[in-house]
Design a protein around this motif. Structure first.
Motif, short mmCIF file in Angstrom:
data_model
loop_
_atom_site.label_atom_id
_atom_site.label_comp_id
_atom_site.label_asym_id
_atom_site.label_seq_id
_atom_site.Cartn_x
_atom_site.Cartn_y
_atom_site.Cartn_z
N MET A 33 74.44 -16.83 24.29
CA MET A 33 73.26 -17.62 23.90
C MET A 33 72.12 -16.72 23.44
O MET A 33 71.40 -17.05 22.48
N VAL A 34 71.94 -15.59 24.09
CA VAL A 34 70.89 -14.65 23.68
C VAL A 34 71.18 -14.13 22.27
O VAL A 34 70.28 -14.07 21.43
N PHE A 35 72.42 -13.77 22.00
CA PHE A 35 72.78 -13.29 20.66
C PHE A 35 72.57 -14.38 19.61
O PHE A 35 72.08 -14.11 18.50
N ILE A 36 72.94 -15.62 19.93
CA ILE A 36 72.75 -16.73 18.99
C ILE A 36 71.26 -16.95 18.71
O ILE A 36 70.85 -17.11 17.55
N MET A 37 70.45 -16.96 19.76
CA MET A 37 69.01 -17.16 19.56
C MET A 37 68.38 -16.01 18.77
O MET A 37 67.49 -16.24 17.95
N CYS A 38 68.86 -14.78 19.00
CA CYS A 38 68.36 -13.64 18.21
C CYS A 38 68.73 -13.80 16.75
O CYS A 38 67.92 -13.50 15.86
N ALA A 39 69.93 -14.27 16.49
CA ALA A 39 70.35 -14.49 15.09
C ALA A 39 69.48 -15.56 14.44
O ALA A 39 69.02 -15.39 13.30
N PHE A 40 69.25 -16.67 15.14
CA PHE A 40 68.39 -17.73 14.59
C PHE A 40 66.98 -17.22 14.34
O PHE A 40 66.38 -17.51 13.29
N ALA A 41 66.43 -16.48 15.29
CA ALA A 41 65.08 -15.95 15.13
C ALA A 41 65.02 -14.98 13.95
O ALA A 41 64.06 -14.99 13.17
N SER A 42 66.04 -14.16 13.80
CA SER A 42 66.07 -13.20 12.69
C SER A 42 66.09 -13.93 11.34
O SER A 42 65.35 -13.58 10.43
N VAL A 43 66.94 -14.94 11.22
CA VAL A 43 67.02 -15.71 9.98
C VAL A 43 65.69 -16.42 9.72
O VAL A 43 65.18 -16.42 8.60
N PHE A 44 65.14 -17.02 10.76
CA PHE A 44 63.87 -17.75 10.60
C PHE A 44 62.76 -16.82 10.11
O PHE A 44 62.08 -17.13 9.12
N PHE A 45 62.59 -15.67 10.76
CA PHE A 45 61.51 -14.77 10.36
C PHE A 45 61.79 -14.13 9.00
O PHE A 45 60.86 -13.86 8.24
N PHE A 46 63.05 -13.92 8.66
CA PHE A 46 63.38 -13.41 7.32
C PHE A 46 62.96 -14.43 6.26
O PHE A 46 62.33 -14.07 5.26
#
Length: 61
Positions: A33-46
């Motif tokens: 879940m931490v990895f998934i949330m990091c991926a979502f946050a990365s895409v969002f901020f990108f």
């Protein structure tokens, strides 16, 4: 108030025994879940960065 080192170690062991450690399954699920949330946050901020950069390019360019 001086504490005997042996008494301190005994108290630490007693407190450590009270800790409820997560199961292997809980640890794996939480890690995923931490990895998934990091991926979502990365895409969002990108995407936000790209949109703001494009908008500033239009205003200033």
């Amino acid at each position: 108030m001086a504490i005997n080192p042996f008494q301190f170690i005994q108290e630490v062991r007693t407190e450590t025994a009270k800790v409820v450690w997560p199961t292997r399954r809980e640890t794996i699920i939480t890690t995923v879940m931490v990895f998934i949330m990091c991926a979502f946050a990365s895409v969002f901020f990108f995407l936000v960065d790209r949109i703001l950069g494009f908008g500033l390019g239009l205003v200033l360019g």
